[in-house]
Design a protein around this motif. Structure first.
Motif, short mmCIF file in Angstrom:
data_model
loop_
_atom_site.label_atom_id
_atom_site.label_comp_id
_atom_site.label_asym_id
_atom_site.label_seq_id
_atom_site.Cartn_x
_atom_site.Cartn_y
_atom_site.Cartn_z
N HIS A 64 26.19 -47.05 -22.67
CA HIS A 64 26.02 -48.50 -22.74
C HIS A 64 25.49 -48.92 -21.38
CE1 HIS A 64 29.16 -48.45 -26.00
NE2 HIS A 64 28.23 -49.23 -26.52
N ARG A 65 24.35 -49.60 -21.37
CA ARG A 65 23.86 -50.17 -20.11
C ARG A 65 24.26 -51.63 -20.10
NH1 ARG A 65 17.63 -50.16 -18.64
NH2 ARG A 65 17.59 -51.44 -20.51
N ILE A 66 24.99 -52.02 -19.06
CA ILE A 66 25.44 -53.39 -18.90
C ILE A 66 24.60 -54.02 -17.80
CG2 ILE A 66 27.37 -54.89 -18.32
CD1 ILE A 66 28.06 -51.40 -19.54
N THR A 67 23.99 -55.14 -18.12
CA THR A 67 23.17 -55.88 -17.16
C THR A 67 23.80 -57.25 -16.97
OG1 THR A 67 21.18 -54.75 -17.95
CG2 THR A 67 20.86 -56.78 -16.67
N VAL A 68 24.02 -57.62 -15.73
CA VAL A 68 24.65 -58.90 -15.39
C VAL A 68 23.78 -59.59 -14.35
CG1 VAL A 68 26.74 -60.04 -14.55
CG2 VAL A 68 26.91 -57.80 -15.63
N PHE A 69 23.51 -60.86 -14.57
CA PHE A 69 22.80 -61.67 -13.57
C PHE A 69 23.83 -62.49 -12.83
CE2 PHE A 69 19.66 -60.53 -16.67
CZ PHE A 69 18.56 -60.23 -15.91
N VAL A 70 23.78 -62.45 -11.50
CA VAL A 70 24.81 -63.09 -10.68
C VAL A 70 24.16 -63.71 -9.44
CG1 VAL A 70 25.32 -60.91 -9.49
CG2 VAL A 70 27.06 -62.70 -9.57
N PRO A 71 24.66 -64.87 -8.99
CA PRO A 71 24.15 -65.44 -7.74
C PRO A 71 24.37 -64.46 -6.59
CG PRO A 71 25.47 -67.07 -8.92
CD PRO A 71 25.66 -65.75 -9.62
N PRO A 72 23.39 -64.33 -5.69
CA PRO A 72 23.51 -63.36 -4.59
C PRO A 72 24.80 -63.48 -3.78
CG PRO A 72 21.29 -64.26 -4.66
CD PRO A 72 22.11 -65.03 -5.66
N GLN A 111 17.23 -69.97 -14.85
CA GLN A 111 17.18 -71.41 -15.09
C GLN A 111 17.89 -71.74 -16.40
OE1 GLN A 111 13.03 -72.59 -15.43
NE2 GLN A 111 13.27 -72.78 -17.63
N PHE A 112 18.38 -72.98 -16.46
CA PHE A 112 19.04 -73.48 -17.66
C PHE A 112 19.10 -74.99 -17.58
CE2 PHE A 112 22.14 -72.27 -14.46
CZ PHE A 112 22.92 -73.41 -14.32
N ARG A 113 19.26 -75.61 -18.74
CA ARG A 113 19.46 -77.05 -18.83
C ARG A 113 20.87 -77.25 -19.37
NH1 ARG A 113 15.90 -80.91 -18.49
NH2 ARG A 113 14.16 -79.55 -19.04
N VAL A 114 21.66 -78.04 -18.67
CA VAL A 114 23.05 -78.28 -19.07
C VAL A 114 23.06 -79.22 -20.27
CG1 VAL A 114 25.29 -79.12 -18.31
CG2 VAL A 114 23.78 -77.98 -16.67
N LEU A 115 23.74 -78.81 -21.33
CA LEU A 115 23.83 -79.62 -22.55
C LEU A 115 25.10 -80.46 -22.55
CD1 LEU A 115 22.67 -76.98 -25.19
CD2 LEU A 115 21.33 -78.82 -24.14
N PRO A 116 25.10 -81.56 -23.29
CA PRO A 116 26.29 -82.41 -23.38
C PRO A 116 27.50 -81.60 -23.86
CG PRO A 116 24.41 -83.52 -24.37
CD PRO A 116 23.97 -82.11 -24.07
N GLY A 117 28.64 -81.88 -23.27
CA GLY A 117 29.87 -81.19 -23.63
C GLY A 117 30.12 -79.91 -22.85
N VAL A 134 27.28 -75.62 -12.05
CA VAL A 134 26.14 -76.15 -11.30
C VAL A 134 25.32 -77.03 -12.24
CG1 VAL A 134 24.01 -75.53 -10.09
CG2 VAL A 134 26.03 -74.09 -9.85
N GLY A 135 24.90 -78.18 -11.76
CA GLY A 135 24.01 -79.05 -12.53
C GLY A 135 24.75 -80.08 -13.36
N GLU A 136 24.01 -81.12 -13.71
CA GLU A 136 24.53 -82.21 -14.53
C GLU A 136 23.89 -82.15 -15.91
OE1 GLU A 136 26.84 -84.29 -13.35
OE2 GLU A 136 26.82 -83.24 -11.44
N VAL A 137 24.50 -82.83 -16.88
CA VAL A 137 23.96 -82.86 -18.24
C VAL A 137 22.51 -83.33 -18.21
CG1 VAL A 137 24.15 -84.00 -20.49
CG2 VAL A 137 26.21 -83.20 -19.32
N GLY A 138 21.65 -82.58 -18.88
CA GLY A 138 20.24 -82.91 -18.97
C GLY A 138 19.39 -82.37 -17.84
N GLU A 139 20.02 -81.94 -16.77
CA GLU A 139 19.28 -81.46 -15.60
C GLU A 139 18.82 -80.02 -15.82
OE1 GLU A 139 20.12 -80.56 -10.85
OE2 GLU A 139 21.74 -81.29 -12.10
N LEU A 140 17.56 -79.75 -15.45
CA LEU A 140 17.05 -78.38 -15.45
C LEU A 140 17.43 -77.76 -14.11
CD1 LEU A 140 15.47 -76.16 -16.90
CD2 LEU A 140 13.41 -77.05 -15.79
N GLU A 190 18.38 -71.46 -10.14
CA GLU A 190 19.22 -70.89 -9.09
C GLU A 190 18.79 -69.45 -8.78
OE1 GLU A 190 22.15 -72.12 -7.46
OE2 GLU A 190 21.43 -74.05 -8.21
N PRO A 191 18.98 -69.00 -7.54
CA PRO A 191 18.71 -67.59 -7.24
C PRO A 191 19.69 -66.69 -7.98
CG PRO A 191 19.54 -68.74 -5.28
CD PRO A 191 19.43 -69.74 -6.38
N THR A 192 19.23 -65.50 -8.34
CA THR A 192 20.07 -64.56 -9.06
C THR A 192 19.69 -63.13 -8.71
OG1 THR A 192 20.95 -64.03 -11.26
CG2 THR A 192 18.61 -64.40 -11.12
N VAL A 193 20.64 -62.23 -8.86
CA VAL A 193 20.41 -60.79 -8.67
C VAL A 193 20.77 -60.11 -9.99
CG1 VAL A 193 21.20 -58.72 -7.45
CG2 VAL A 193 20.91 -60.87 -6.21
#
Length: 121
Positions: free
Chosen positions: A10-18, A52-58, A63-69, A72-75
């Motif tokens: 099993h190859r596990i890949t995780v994206f994480v802030p540096p 990148q992601f856009r925060v959805l309601p609920g 990080v980020g507010e609803v509706g905001e694109l 963030e850096p990631t490794v």
């Protein structure tokens, strides 16, 4: 010359802030030493990129507010666990639950699990 054989993993890949990479690695290794094929603590890190992601309601986003694109850096952190051996699913689930979920800073970390083969002697 040694021949390479295919080993199911099993190859596990995780994206994480540096800034959280080392803590995540320590958390994973506290749960499992990732022993396979005569080695332990085997992990691969890729150069920092961006997620990148856009925060959805609920959503209670770290990080980020609803509706905001958000961008963030990631490794990219990758490692393998043997597959097709007794206890492999339980081992994988333990690493996911106790190693990654507990030590990753995001509410919904980007974690991918692939069943594939690793070429090694």
């Amino acid at each position: 010359m040694s021949r390479l054989r295919l080993h199911p993993v099993h190859r596990i890949t995780v994206f994480v802030p540096p800034a959280h990479l080392q803590a995540l690695k320590r958390g994973i290794l506290a749960v499992d030493d990732l022993a396979a094929g005569g080695y332990a603590h085997g992990m691969w890190e890729s150069a920092p990129g961006r997620e990148q992601f856009r925060v959805l309601p609920g959503t209670a986003s770290v990080v980020g507010e609803v509706g905001e694109l958000v961008s963030e850096p990631t490794v990219r952190l990758e490692f393998c666990l043997p597959r097709g051996v007794p206890g492999d699913r339980e081992r994988l689930q333990r690493v996911l639950d106790q190693g990654i979920a507990v030590h990753h800073p995001w509410n919904s970390p980007a974690v991918f699990v692939e069943a594939l083969e690793f070429a090694a002697p």
